[in-house]
Design an enzyme around this catalytic site. Structure first.
Site, PDB file in Angstrom:
ATOM      1  N   ASP A  89       0.918  -1.228   0.059  1.00 16.71           N
ATOM      2  CA  ASP A  89       0.154   0.076   0.140  1.00 16.71           C
ATOM      3  C   ASP A  89       0.911   1.347   0.145  1.00 16.71           C
ATOM      4  OD1 ASP A  89      -1.942   2.008   0.478  1.00 16.71           O
ATOM      5  OD2 ASP A  89      -2.955   0.865   2.018  1.00 16.71           O
ATOM      6  N   ASP A 100      -3.343   7.252  -3.370  1.00 16.17           N
ATOM      7  CA  ASP A 100      -3.308   6.176  -2.450  1.00 16.17           C
ATOM      8  C   ASP A 100      -3.765   4.943  -2.940  1.00 16.17           C
ATOM      9  OD1 ASP A 100      -3.526   4.367  -0.066  1.00 16.17           O
ATOM     10  OD2 ASP A 100      -4.981   5.801   0.899  1.00 16.17           O
ATOM     11  N   HIS A 159     -11.991   5.984   2.270  1.00 15.19           N
ATOM     12  CA  HIS A 159     -11.962   7.517   2.980  1.00 15.19           C
ATOM     13  C   HIS A 159     -11.558   8.392   1.950  1.00 15.19           C
ATOM     14  CE1 HIS A 159      -7.442   7.281   2.264  1.00 15.19           C
ATOM     15  NE2 HIS A 159      -7.644   6.054   2.568  1.00 15.19           N
ATOM     16  N   HIS A 167      -6.470  11.195   5.368  1.00 17.47           N
ATOM     17  CA  HIS A 167      -7.552  10.568   5.788  1.00 17.47           C
ATOM     18  C   HIS A 167      -8.990  11.327   6.013  1.00 17.47           C
ATOM     19  CE1 HIS A 167      -5.234   6.613   6.094  1.00 17.47           C
ATOM     20  NE2 HIS A 167      -6.294   6.085   5.708  1.00 17.47           N
ATOM     21  N   GLU A 192     -11.026   0.975  -0.618  1.00 21.09           N
ATOM     22  CA  GLU A 192     -10.254   0.182  -0.324  1.00 21.09           C
ATOM     23  C   GLU A 192     -10.847  -1.449   0.560  1.00 21.09           C
ATOM     24  OE1 GLU A 192      -7.028   0.957   2.513  1.00 21.09           O
ATOM     25  OE2 GLU A 192      -7.941   3.010   2.791  1.00 21.09           O
ATOM     26  N   GLU A 281      -6.888  -1.048  -3.726  1.00 25.84           N
ATOM     27  CA  GLU A 281      -7.484   0.284  -3.419  1.00 25.84           C
ATOM     28  C   GLU A 281      -6.960   0.939  -4.633  1.00 25.84           C
ATOM     29  OE1 GLU A 281      -5.095   2.011  -0.361  1.00 25.84           O
ATOM     30  OE2 GLU A 281      -6.676   3.575  -0.201  1.00 25.84           O
TER      31      GLU A 281
HETATM   32 MN    MN Z   1      -3.706   2.689   1.151  1.00 30.50          MN
HETATM   33 MN    MN Z   2      -6.331   4.296   1.894  1.00 30.14          MN
END
Ligand code: MN
Ligand code: MN
Length: 296
Positions: A89, A100, A159, A167, A192, A281
């Protein structure tokens, strides 16, 4: 091309962050194989992100097997990949605008687990448009994963992202939630899903390598002050890794600042022992006519 409240320049920065993330993710995922250390992959990914973008939006997360999130190798960590399920990640920022994304590399012989997470992500993305209810998106994610005979990790969520904040609202649940929020044009969201053959509930482990600044105030001792200045300058409110600072004295200062409530630690989040977790994600911008996937 501006999107809702996001002007051209902002959209371009998100797109650029996404492009860097795709490149670095592909290169880093290629490196994951038995015998290679977690630290090699993390340092490679973070080095490339710093080379191609303005910085990491958070430390490279390398979560294996029952670990779902917040695992990142320590400075002398010599753990190597074995027959593991590996979630990679990564986060990139350009001038604070964040992309992200995560992929799972299965070396454990259980490819259906990450496949369930991938398919849940695709199904969720199909629903993304202005006015879509995040509770419905969560229900779809849960349905797809349960359809595979697995459980979504119910207490982890997607998020929003905002400048210098990895976030934010809205929360994108990985389950059918009672109340959701309606997506709006210009929302930048990371979806995600996590699929597991375990309980569907992660708890905090004892390992903790990732921190962020949560309560900026003056501190007395010099080492802590120096470290806090550096964090404020380089990372602002973005998460950072203890190993990004050199030496044992920094580690002590970080722990002290955590005890004082200036930093917050992010302990590894994990399933029960023996369970496996797979994650997928992407970060997308909600547009007038659907969405733009900046990390695909
Ligand atoms: Mn992530
Ligand atoms: Mn994330």
């Amino acid at each position: 091309m501006s999107i809702g409240p996001l002007d051209d320049e902002t959209v371009e920065k998100y797109q650029e962050a996404g492009e860097v993330l795709r490149t670095v993710m592909d290169e880093s995922a290629e490196m994951v194989e038995p015998g290679v250390t977690h630290l090699e992959v993390a340092e490679y990914a973070e080095g490339r992100i710093r080379e191609l973008a303005d910085g990491c939006a958070f430390p490279a997360n390398i979560s294996v097997n029952e670990e779902a999130s917040h695992a990142s190798p320590g400075r002398d960590d010599d753990t190597v990949f074995g027959e593991d399920m590996v979630c990679l990640d990564l986060g990139v920022h350009i001038d604070g605008y964040i992309a992200d994304a995560a992929v799972t590399i299965d070396l454990s012989g259980n490819p259906e687990i990450p496949e369930a997470a991938e398919e849940a992500l695709d199904a969720a993305l199909d629903m993304v448009e202005a006015g879509a209810d995040t509770a419905h998106i969560g229900a779809e994610i849960e349905d797809v994963i349960r359809g595979y005979g697995y459980t979504p990790v119910l207490n982890l969520s997607g998020h929003g992202v905002e400048r210098w904040d990895a976030h934010t609202d809205p929360t994108i649940p990985n389950r059918g939630a009672e109340r959701g929020t309606e997506l709006e044009v210009g929302d930048v969201i990371a979806i995600e899903p996590f699929a597991t053959d375990g309980s569907g509930k992660v708890t905090e482990g004892s390992k903790n390598e990732i921190y962020s600044l949560v309560n900026d105030r003056s501190v007395r001792d010099r080492m802590s002050r120096k470290l806090l200045d550096e964090v404020r300058e380089d990372y602002k409110l973005l998460p950072f890794a203890a190993r990004w600072f050199d030496g044992g004295r920094s580690e002590m200062a970080i722990r002290r600042l955590e005890q004082q409530g200036v930093f917050r630690g992010y302990p590894v989040l994990k399933e029960e022992d023996g369970a496996l977790v797979g994650q997928a994600e992407h970060t997308v911008i909600v547009t007038e006519d659907g969405y733009e996937n900046i990390t695909k």
